[in-house]
Design an enzyme around this catalytic site. Structure first.
Site, PDB file in Angstrom:
ATOM      1  N   SER A  20       0.878  -1.242   0.003  1.00  0.00           N
ATOM      2  CA  SER A  20      -0.045   0.040  -0.037  1.00  0.00           C
ATOM      3  C   SER A  20       0.886   1.111  -0.055  1.00  0.00           C
ATOM      4  O   SER A  20       1.981   1.247   0.188  1.00  0.00           O
ATOM      5  CB  SER A  20      -0.858  -0.097   1.336  1.00  0.00           C
ATOM      6  OG  SER A  20      -0.050   0.126   2.402  1.00  0.00           O
ATOM      7  N   LYS A  21       0.339   2.460  -0.360  1.00  0.00           N
ATOM      8  CA  LYS A  21       1.051   3.755  -0.149  1.00  0.00           C
ATOM      9  C   LYS A  21       1.754   3.915   1.068  1.00  0.00           C
ATOM     10  O   LYS A  21       3.059   4.213   0.969  1.00  0.00           O
ATOM     11  CB  LYS A  21      -0.060   4.725  -0.217  1.00  0.00           C
ATOM     12  CG  LYS A  21      -0.216   5.325  -1.676  1.00  0.00           C
ATOM     13  CD  LYS A  21       0.110   6.777  -1.604  1.00  0.00           C
ATOM     14  CE  LYS A  21       0.281   7.251  -3.183  1.00  0.00           C
ATOM     15  NZ  LYS A  21      -0.857   7.484  -3.819  1.00  0.00           N
TER      16      LYS A  21
END
Ligand code: GLU
Length: 487
Positions: free
Chosen positions: A253-254
């Site tokens: 994820s980011k």
């Protein structure tokens, strides 16, 4: 075997994220290890997702990582242009050829009709698929639409039955039922091709032998294989690279690593460390070596050593590896890399080649051992350029609370003032002599003085640090600390 030709085919839709960079890196490695050709192709036919200037970011990212391309934008080559938006005629002709040969058809369905169809399918909980309405138009119906100048797209006549199997180097044979594949759009009404058509046409025309790309494209591959067959072309070999996972096994994820490659540069990682780290995401040299140079990796790289399993992205490991690379850099090389950060921080002006150079090199020598990222040299070095304005709270409680600290520092200051040669050796002799005379341990002087001089309770060797700072600065800082102590 004929020459190996591989490509990296990013879409300029924003920054180059770490997953893309890894795909590029493996394609590059495969080309270099086999003395093949590495081609860069920009897939920019989805004009809605196009981001202005994103190509430049891609070039900058690849160059930073050291992935040079033999053919592509800015370098040219025999199979150009290498930017798809400059090749639209080629795709249009290819789509026409498929219509001619009975593998594709024009579809005049309006966006409204398609939206209603999708809604209906969703309500019935069916897969969203085009209902092939225009596949069955008669010649007359088609002629009416054409005469009326109705906008159209070109769709592929996907076989209605059977299955498509292709071989993936890491996964073996992969089979998809044709019924699930839809009559995909090849050419849009704006005249631009879709990814599928442009990708297949270009891989063929650019003589790509191996397609190395992320796993997420695997469901596109049966469509591509059907297209190759319809054109009568031999498909390339496919290698779908395993997913990059977060350390807990989930999707990247980011927050956990899925950021742009250049952000790692900005966080102080060295390109050689990032290269090494990415190469180990899904590949291994077959022994337990972790730190390997680009040349070493190229010399032993084979696809056999790639794992089909997802690879975990562990930033702690990247940081560790980066530290190893920093430790091994020559101080000169390190200075060239840190100088821009010091300039941005306002620590130095102009170029670092001036008279100050030796001092700057000494600072780096002192800090190198503990550093893990280039950015550690910014806050970690601040006190070499500016007098500390604050003193670490924990250190104050620990080393400055005793009633006689001020007096101790004063005595140290007097002693250092007498030194004519302010170097590591003389400083150490002076301080230890003073400690002995007073019947206290050297640490009782070193800790409070380190805090006074650097504002911190940890740091590099104390005597070396003082030598680099110089007499005037050390005395001034001891003075200031004593004033703070009294107040
Ligand atoms: N343009 C696609 C992308 O953005 C390329 C996928 C492929 O390599 O076929 O990743």
């Amino acid at each position: 075997m004929s020459e190996i030709r591989v490509r990296f085919a990013p879409s300029p839709t924003g920054y180059l994220h770490i997953g893309n960079a890894r795909s590029a890196l493996f394609a590059w490695l495969f080309a270099r290890a086999n003395k093949g050709t590495f081609i860069l192709r920009i897939e920019d036919t989805d004009r809605k997702r196009y981001v202005q200037g994103a190509e430049q970011v891609i070039y900058e990212s690849l160059r930073w990582l050291g992935l040079d391309w033999d053919e592509g934008p800015e370098v040219g080559g025999d199979y150009g242009p290498y930017v798809q938006s400059q090749r639209t005629d080629i795709y249009r002709q290819a789509a026409e050829a498929l219509i001619e040969s009975g593998h594709a058809y024009r579809c005049y369905c309006t966006p409204e009709r398609l939206a209603a169809l999708r809604e209906e399918q969703q309500r019935r909980k069916e897969n969203s698929q085009y209902d092939r309405h225009c596949r069955h138009l008669t010649e007359e119906e088609r002629a009416v639409y054409e005469q009326a100048g109705k906008p159209s797209v070109v769709r592929f006549k996907t076989p209605l039955e059977g299955a498509t199997t292709f071989h993936d180097y890491l996964r073996g044979d992969v089979t998809f039922e044709n019924a699930g594949l839809d009559d995909l759009v090849l050419l849009k009404s704006d005249g631009y091709p879709t990814y599928h058509l442009a990708n297949v046409v270009d891989d063929h025309r650019m003589k790509i032998t191996h397609v190395l790309r992320a796993d997420e494209w695997i469901s596109s591959t049966p469509r591509h294989v059907l297209l190759y067959r319809a054109f009568g072309w031999e498909p390339p070999k496919f290698v779908h690279l395993p997913m990059i996972l977060s350390p807990d096994g989930g999707k990247l994820s980011k927050r956990r690593g899925a950021v742009s490659l250049l952000e790692y540069r900005d966080r102080g990682y060295l390109p050689e460390a990032v290269f090494n780290f990415l190469a180990l995401l899904g590949w291994s040299p077959g022994d337990d070596r972790e730190k390997m140079s680009v040349e070493e990796i190229v010399s032993v790289f084979t696809l056999d050593r790639m794992s089909p399993k997802g690879a975990a992205f562990d930033e702690t490991k990247l940081e560790w590896l980066n530290g190893q690379y920093i430790h091994e850099l020559s101080t000169e090389d390190l200075l060239n890399r840190v100088a821009p950060l010091w300039r941005d921080a306002g620590f130095i002006e102009g170029d670092e080649m001036g008279a100050e150079r030796d001092r700057l090199l000494s600072i780096l020598t002192l800090l190198k051992e503990r550093a893990r990222r280039l950015t550690d040299f910014v806050e970690g070095a601040r006190y070499f350029f500016e007098d500390p304005q604050e003193y670490e709270e924990k250190g104050r409680r620990k080393h400055w609370k005793k009633p006689d600290v001020g007096e101790r520092l004063n005595a140290l200051k007097d002693r250092l003032e007498t030194l004519d040669v302010f170097n590591e050796e003389h400083l150490e002799t002076a301080l230890r002599g003073l400690a002995e005379e007073r019947g206290i341990s050297a640490a009782k002087l070193i800790h409070p003085a380190r805090l006074a001089i650097s504002g911190r309770s940890f740091g590099p060797g104390f005597f070396e640090m003082m030598e680099v700072l110089g007499k005037e600065t050390v005395l001034r800082r001891l003075d200031r600390a004593m004033r703070v102590l009294i107040s």
